[in-house]
Each structure stands twice: as structure tokens, then as C-alpha cells.
Design a protein around this motif. Structure first.
Motif, PDB file in Angstrom:
ATOM      1  N   TYR A   1       0.880  -1.167   0.000  1.00 20.52           N
ATOM      2  CA  TYR A   1       0.000   0.000   0.000  1.00 20.52           C
ATOM      3  C   TYR A   1       0.920   1.221   0.000  1.00 20.52           C
ATOM      4  N   ASN A   2       1.087   1.819  -1.172  1.00 17.52           N
ATOM      5  CA  ASN A   2       2.097   2.848  -1.439  1.00 17.52           C
ATOM      6  C   ASN A   2       3.461   2.184  -1.589  1.00 17.52           C
TER       7      ASN A   2
ATOM      8  N   TRP B   1      -2.544   0.766  -3.036  1.00 17.69           N
ATOM      9  CA  TRP B   1      -3.162   2.082  -2.793  1.00 17.69           C
ATOM     10  C   TRP B   1      -3.803   2.607  -4.072  1.00 17.69           C
TER      11      TRP B   1
END
Length: 244
Positions: free
Chosen positions: A118-119, A153
Motif C-alpha cells: 500500500y504505497n 493504494w
């Protein structure tokens, strides 16, 4: 969360045949510009979120070797929890070189060439920066050449955070910044997916990986076209109020 459940015969064989992904999360000290990783958690899963391997490592060179830097880390208050987890065997202290070696072995064993986070842009940069710092640039890249980086993300912003239902959920629960921006954090997305506004992200590697794996599986389950690439401006996709 989507843990691997016991399967029988044909189901287990089918699960083993599915493409596997490595989902990783890091916790860092030092600055945002020059992050140094002290916690690496990762899981190997399939597109349904079924997990076959999960590991949690504490980086010896930073967690132990950079005591002063660790004391100023954003989540420094969690240091005693880490020591307790280490004593209980929940996390393993290793050098960054040996952590990288274990990840490469797991990727080879499960024929993995896709790394997710996530990122992912931040985690990739932090891992590269850490291995260069700790090994004096004898190694400059954490992951093998040719790995495809996938940003959960960005995926979530396209197929979850852009929904009217998500927008309304954030407004109703106050997940809006002072500038009026809707939150697209993993914590907020997971709260939405589980309808649990009391959920709090641990901000520890493996614990965060488990919720990111679940978010990834939900994105795939949408069966919509989406970019999986890094897009540092993906949060903007949630900022337009959806039409009624």
C-alpha cells in the motif's frame, strides 16, 4: 482478514497452482526523505487473499545498531512491544542482508515476480535506501531485477475510494482532512470494507500486511479494469464527489 484456511484435496491443489504475490510493509526511522527500515513484514498470497507464508523481521542494523535514531522514530513508543514480540518468537531479528536473502528464497520457491504494498513507492525506496546504507552500497537494490511493483493504494483508489458509498462513509465518520480531502489510507479503506469504524492500524509490518492483503483481494474481486502501477497522485481519485 483473509487467512489461509484448511482445504481438502482438490481445493488445496488448486490453491497451490494459483499465481502468488508478495505483499510487503515496512516501518521506518530517520527522515521521510532518507527512511531507514527497522521492521519488515510480508506475506505470500494468491489473488483471493489466501496466505501461504507470512514472516516478520526486525532489522538488526537499525533497530539495535541505531538506538538514538530509533528513539526519535515516529512510532518509538512501540519499541518495548517489539522487544516483547522478539522474546516470544513473533518477530525475528536479522541483518538486512539475511532478510533480503530469505525474501529472495521465498520468491524463488513460489515463482513470484510481483511485489505489492500500500504505497509501494515508499516501501521500495525505503528498502533500497536501507540496504545501501547498511551495506555501504555493496548492494544497491533490495529486490531482484525485473520485479513488477504493484501499488495496492492506487488499485483501491480506483475501485473502492472512488465509490459514492465510500465517499459518504468518510464524510459520515469524519475521515476528511482539514483541507476537505477524503482519506484513502489503508486504515480507512479497511474500516469501510469491514464496516468497523473502531479498527486501528497497528503500524507494524506484518500486521499491516494482513489488512493490505485483504484490500488487494477485494480490489481484484471487483473485476474492473484498473492500473496497478505506482501513481503518487492516486488519492485525488477519491476527492471528486460522486454523482447521485
Amino acid at each position: 482478514m483473509l487467512y489461509l484456511k484448511s482445504s481438502k484435496g482438490k481445493e488445496l491443489k488448486e490453491m497451490r497452482k494459483r499465481e502468488k504475490f508478495l505483499v510487503i510493509d515496512t516501518e521506518t526511522c530517520n527522515s521521510i526523505e532518507q527512511p531507514l527500515v527497522y521492521d519488515i513484514g510480508y506475506a505470500i498470497c494468491d489473488r483471493f487473499g489466501d496466505i501461504v507464508v507470512e514472516r516478520s523481521f526486525v532489522v538488526a542494523e537499525t533497530f539495535i545498531g541505531l538506538k538514538d535514531t530509533m528513539e526519535s522514530a515516529y512510532y518509538a513508543e512501540k519499541i518495548p512491544q517489539y522487544w516483547e514480540d522478539i522474546k516470544q518468537g513473533k518477530r525475528v531479528v536479522k541483518s538486512i542482508f539475511n532478510i533480503r536473502k530469505q525474501i529472495k528464497e521465498d520468491m524463488r520457491a513460489y515463482k513470484i515476480n510481483k511485489v505489492l504494498a500500500y504505497n509501494i513507492n515508499f516501501d521500495k525506496r525505503a528498502l533500497n535506501n536501507t540496504i545501501r546504507y547498511c551495506l555501504k552500497s555493496r548492494l544497491r537494490w533490495f529486490f531482484p531485477f525485473g520485479v513488477e511493483y504493484i501499488c495496492i493504494w492506487n488499485m483501491a483508489c480506483q475501485v473502492i475510494c472512488s465509490q459514492k458509498k465510500y465517499y459518504n462513509f468518510c464524510v459520515a465518520n469524519g475521515y476528511v482532512s482539514g483541507k476537505g480531502n477524503i482519506s484513502t489510507s489503508a486504515e480507512t479503506v479497511y474500516r469501510f470494507l469491514t464496516n468497523n469504524i473502531d479498527f486501528k492500524e497497528e503500524h507494524k509490518g506484518l500486521e499491516d500486511v494482513l489488512i493490505e492483503t485483504a484490500i488487494f483481494a477485494k480490489c481484484i474481486a471487483k473485476k474492473k479494469r484498473m492500473s496497478r502501477k505506482i501513481n503518487r497522485g492516486c488519492w485525488r481519485l477519491a476527492q471528486r464527489k460522486p454523482r447521485p
